[in-house]
Design an enzyme around this catalytic site. Structure first.
Site, PDB file in Angstrom:
ATOM      1  N   ASP A 102       3.125  -3.254   5.121  1.00 19.71           N
ATOM      2  CA  ASP A 102       1.966  -4.026   5.351  1.00 19.71           C
ATOM      3  C   ASP A 102       2.038  -4.959   6.387  1.00 19.71           C
ATOM      4  OD1 ASP A 102      -0.858  -4.327   5.636  1.00 19.71           O
ATOM      5  OD2 ASP A 102      -1.032  -4.619   3.440  1.00 19.71           O
ATOM      6  N   ASP A 137      -4.878  -5.772  10.944  1.00 14.63           N
ATOM      7  CA  ASP A 137      -6.313  -5.645  10.991  1.00 14.63           C
ATOM      8  C   ASP A 137      -7.010  -6.805  10.310  1.00 14.63           C
ATOM      9  OD1 ASP A 137      -5.083  -4.857   8.573  1.00 14.63           O
ATOM     10  OD2 ASP A 137      -7.033  -3.864   7.575  1.00 14.63           O
TER      11      ASP A 137
HETATM   12  N1  GUN Z   1      -3.989  -4.623   1.408  1.00 16.37           N
HETATM   13  C1  GUN Z   1      -5.118  -4.605   0.582  1.00 16.37           C
HETATM   14  N2  GUN Z   1      -6.295  -4.449   1.501  1.00 16.37           N
HETATM   15  C2  GUN Z   1      -5.946  -4.620   2.701  1.00 16.37           C
HETATM   16  C3  GUN Z   1      -6.533  -4.473   3.893  1.00 16.37           C
HETATM   17  O1  GUN Z   1      -7.733  -4.278   3.953  1.00 16.37           O
HETATM   18  N3  GUN Z   1      -5.842  -4.256   4.930  1.00 16.37           N
HETATM   19  C4  GUN Z   1      -4.405  -4.618   5.118  1.00 16.37           C
HETATM   20  N4  GUN Z   1      -3.743  -4.359   6.095  1.00 16.37           N
HETATM   21  N5  GUN Z   1      -3.644  -4.744   4.021  1.00 16.37           N
HETATM   22  C5  GUN Z   1      -4.509  -4.585   2.806  1.00 16.37           C
END
Ligand code: GUN
Length: 670
Positions: A102, A137
């Site tokens: 992420d 995002d």
């Molecule tokens: N992890 C939990 N929700 C989100 C999200 O909306 N975007 C991102 N990049 N990671 C997340």
């Protein structure tokens, strides 16, 4: 157990294929050059600073083929950053499977500002060798104003080109935002789908999950599902409670991630397929996992904090893995909706979400569902509408064109109907040949000609299910099936044949007494199946079947249908009441409205030989493919090539590039 990762074939990196399906629920393979990932699956969240369970064990002991960690946490920590850049993220974590990272969006949502650039964080993920990276995002929350959420959606879309550029060959997640606003979710899905992302996570749902706002989760998935290209896996970001897997998977989710196993363990909470249980409330364990083996709640409570947390995290992982396996098996068995209904009884918020879904079942989902299935249908009648498999058959029935002005409804008993009222039906057909005959089932009216079609032929439920169809439902059904009719007469299985005949006589008059043969009744039955299941118009069906003859089984069922010139055309299937085509049957239907797949020139020799039609080798589709139902195959110049069974919808055929599109039954030869 030491397992090796299985890299994809060259050229398949980033491709997704469906191997089995039930409606929108799909078993898939996501191909990456590190490993081919089986979906639906869950990626456990690994915090590189606090490893409750070692990543290597996630792979070897629990069988998780992918995990997710946070590139922003690695980027911020000098030691982790240097190690990741020098040796790669797989070495850092000691994990051989697929690593998704992420981007820091979530940290931004929880802690405020993150000080990394849009391109910088994607380039970093690329440089440390992750298999699936995530762009930065903008998290839209439920309490933001609609204008703020729209801005988050637009800002995320505007970051897409630079993020994709920075990712290079690395697979990139393009998250969909939009808060709780269906129109913004659609806007986000449409905008993100225009860019070359490989996977689309649905983001911004964690605050909803924390408050069990599950109906809104369903609304969100419904708002974006049909706007996300079908060949891109859908990930539900931060959704890791096992009781949510069935409903999300039934709506087309492929990937989940969650830290719940570790977070809940820290709070002495245990995940169960039906909800969450507090360790403190237990006298006995209501489920057995290998983590709990040899323990009692009492003995676990008395463990030191760290050991107890680890043991509960392991239990939570096992429950998560087995619930996903249960969902995957349910897709294979065609019982995913049964599981959705079962789980809906475990939690009031989930129940509300399920009821909402049944009331708002998307037409596209019903159209993607195979209407014919062996086995029966469980009738609980505790949800507002039928499951999609039944609705799918209902949908085919409403496509039936009939000019009949008289209808006879027979109510109130389970099948086998042929055995119970075959004699009555024969007399009715002789005396009132223009009347259409329907059986009133707990799920609606079924034309008698389809009396052997599964799942309608096998209702599972208490005897009372046969008495509960309301008059309104019936009227609607009849209207939907054959439109306005002048006269309707109602009969009951409980009456004897004579009483039923007298009832018809008093409504319709004495009738004629035409000589009608058994073969004529069988022909009508086959004709209806040709019209309903093959989307062929009645005139053509009548033409093809004029003067046909039958081969019967020992139990007097039609085994084969031969045209008047002796050619074998169709074989009704005992298994599900469907109709199998022969090559000659298919040839005679070629050029009709039956769904037809036009294959690429390169594929013609293979299709002729009866090889399956693969995705990526289709140049056009005429009509709507219905997974599980027959279709025809032709070349671009219209030459008939063969026939098969569709495994995909028309929209899927247009975008998938991997996997079998049409299971070919027969080709015309060279
Ligand atoms: N992890 C939990 N929700 C989100 C999200 O909306 N975007 C991102 N990049 N990671 C997340």
């Amino acid at each position: 157990m030491t397992r090796e990762a299985t890299p994809c074939r060259e050229g398949d990196h980033g491709k997704f294929e469906i191997t089995e399906r039930d409606g929108w629920a799909r078993l898939g393979k996501f191909h990456t050059s590190r490993h081919v990932l089986n979906t639906p699956c869950l990626l456990p969240v690994i915090n590189p600073n606090i490893r409750t369970v070692e990543p290597r064990e996630m792979w070897e002991k629990y069988g998780f083929e992918a995990l997710i960690t946070n590139s922003y946490i690695i980027w911020k920590n000098e030691r982790l950053k240097d190690e990741a850049i020098a040796d790669g993220v797989h070495k850092l974590l000691d994990y051989p499977g697929v690593v998704m990272t992420d981007s820091g969006t979530f940290q931004n949502y929880v802690y405020g500002d993150v000080e990394v650039g849009v391109e910088e964080i994607v380039a970093f993920q690329r440089d440390i060798g992750v298999d699936i990276a995530t762009m930065l995002d903008v998290f839209g929350t439920p309490d933001m104003s609609k204008e703020e959420v729209e801005q988050a959606v637009q800002e995320t879309i505007s970051r897409a080109p630079a993020s994709l550029e920075a990712a290079g060959q690395t697979i990139l997640n393009g998250p969909i935002q939009g808060g709780i606003h269906s129109d913004l979710r659609k806007q986000s899905a449409v905008g993100m789908a225009e860019h070359e992302f490989t996977i689309h996570p649905i983001g911004g749902i964690v605050p909803l999950m924390e408050r069990q706002r599950y109906r809104e989760l369903v609304e969100i998935i419904l708002a974006c599902r049909e706007h996300i290209p079908w060949n891109r896996p859908i990930h539900i970001f931060g959704c890791g409670h096992p009781h949510l897997f069935p409903i999300c998977i039934a709506l087309g989710a492929d990937l989940f991630d969650s830290a719940a196993y570790a977070l809940f363990a820290r709070d002495d909470r245990m995940l169960m397929p039906w909800g969450t249980v507090k360790l403190g409330d237990l006298s006995e364990f209501p489920i057995s996992t290998s983590a709990l083996s040899g323990h009692t709640p009492e003995s676990v409570r008395s463990m030191p904090d760290d050991a107890r947390c680890e043991l509960l995290a392991r239990h939570n992982l096992e429950v998560t893995a087995s619930e996903l396996a249960r969902c995957r098996q349910a897709i294979r068995d065609g019982t995913i909706w049964g599981l959705v209904e079962e789980r809906s009884h475990t939690n009031t918020a989930l129940r509300e979400a399920t009821e909402y879904l049944y009331e708002n079942m998307p037409e596209g989902l019903i159209a993607a569902t195979n209407p014919l299935r062996s086995g029966g249908v469980r009738v609980s009648q505790d949800l507002p509408t039928s499951p999609p498999s039944v609705a799918a058959l209902g949908r085919l029935l409403t496509s039936f064109d009939s000019d009949c002005q008289r209808a006879i409804l027979i109510s109130g008993a389970p099948g086998p109907w042929r055995d119970r009222i075959g004699g009555l039906v024969q007399t009715i057909s002789r005396r009132w040949p223009d009347a259409a005959l329907f059986i009133e089932t707990p799920l609606g009216l079924l034309p008698y000609t389809l009396e052997d079609v599964s799942p309608w032929a096998h209702f599972m439920g208490a005897p009372s299910i046969w008495k509960e169809l309301s008059v309104e439902d019936r009227a609607f059904d009849l209207d939907a099936l054959i439109g306005e009719v002048d006269q309707v007469v109602e009969l009951s299985f409980e009456n004897n044949k004579q009483t039923n005949l007298e009832l018809i006589e008093s409504a319709f008059g004495e009738g004629v007494d035409e000589e009608i043969s058994r073969a004529e009744l069988d022909r009508e039955m086959i004709e209806d199946k040709v019209c309903y299941f093959l989307d062929v118009d009645r005139e053509l069906a009548e033409d093809i079947l004029a003067g046909c003859t039958f081969v019967y089984s020992k139990t007097h069922r039609v085994r084969n249908v031969h045209a008047s010139d002796g050619q074998h055309l169709f074989s009704p299937r005992l298994r599900d009441g469907g109709l199998s085509l022969t090559l000659e049957g298919a040839r005679r239907l070629h050029g009709s409205a039956m769904p037809t797949v036009v294959v690429n020139d390169d594929s013609i020799p293979f299709t002729r030989k009866g090889r399956n039609v693969m995705h990526g080798f289709i140049s056009d589709v005429k009509g709507e493919l219905n997974p599980g139902l027959p279709c025809l195959l032709e070349a671009k110049d219209g030459t008939f090539l063969g026939h098969g069974v569709a495994l995909c919808t028309t929209s899927e055929a247009e975008c998938f590039r991997k996997g079998i599109a049409i299971k070919v039954r027969d080709g015309v030869g060279e």
